[in-house]
Design an enzyme around this catalytic site. Sequence first.
Site, short mmCIF file in Angstrom:
data_model
loop_
_atom_site.label_atom_id
_atom_site.label_comp_id
_atom_site.label_asym_id
_atom_site.label_seq_id
_atom_site.Cartn_x
_atom_site.Cartn_y
_atom_site.Cartn_z
N HIS A 154 0.80 -1.27 0.03
CA HIS A 154 -0.13 0.04 -0.18
C HIS A 154 0.90 1.25 0.01
CE1 HIS A 154 -1.86 -3.39 2.33
NE2 HIS A 154 -3.00 -3.12 1.50
S1 FES Z 1 1.77 -0.63 3.50
FE1 FES Z 1 0.16 -1.84 3.72
S2 FES Z 1 1.09 -3.73 4.30
FE2 FES Z 1 2.85 -2.37 3.91
#
Ligand code: FES
Length: 189
Positions: A154
């Site tokens: 993410h």
């Molecule tokens: S940014 Fe979501 S698990 Fe690493």
Amino acid sequence: MASDNQVVMDTESGVEDGVRRRDFIHIAALSFTGVGAAAVALPLVGQMGASADVLAQASIEVDVASIETGQAIKTMWRKQPVFIRNLTPAEIADASKVAVGTLRDPQSLADRTKPGKENWLVTLGVCTHLGCVPLGAASGEVKGEFGGYFCPCHGSHYDTAGRIRKGPAPLNLVVPEFAFLSDTLVKIG
Ligand code: FES
């Protein structure tokens, strides 16, 4: 009065029946023994499971002598990836010039390393957002906008001290309990 001999001395089929009965009893006894063995084995299996857990909790020792400046390695401890990174002077300088109070999870590089060994950054390789393994430990991997680690799940960016700088992760990469047993031997856990 019935006995094994009487059974054997009966008709041929009776003998066979007798043999079968004795075999059955023998087999049944073995089976019972087997059940007993299984019953005995279960706690052993449980102990083996406990041993595995204990092993998983155990500390590991890593010889970092071969990790060159600017390199990192990935190892495993307690079933989790661990990154050990030999920071360059530039990476140390980058990490040290940040005003700690501006950080989401305020920690200095010194807070996260051992005195006199600020170049050795030891962290779990587990993103503090949802647990993905960040990139940046292996040669050629993307290190993110802050030169440390980048979580592709993410988009969390960690700096050269493994501190969260951008993206959804709430906390810095976790620094496990570790110690130097010698100049190059690191004990984790
Ligand atoms: S940014 Fe979501 S698990 Fe690493």
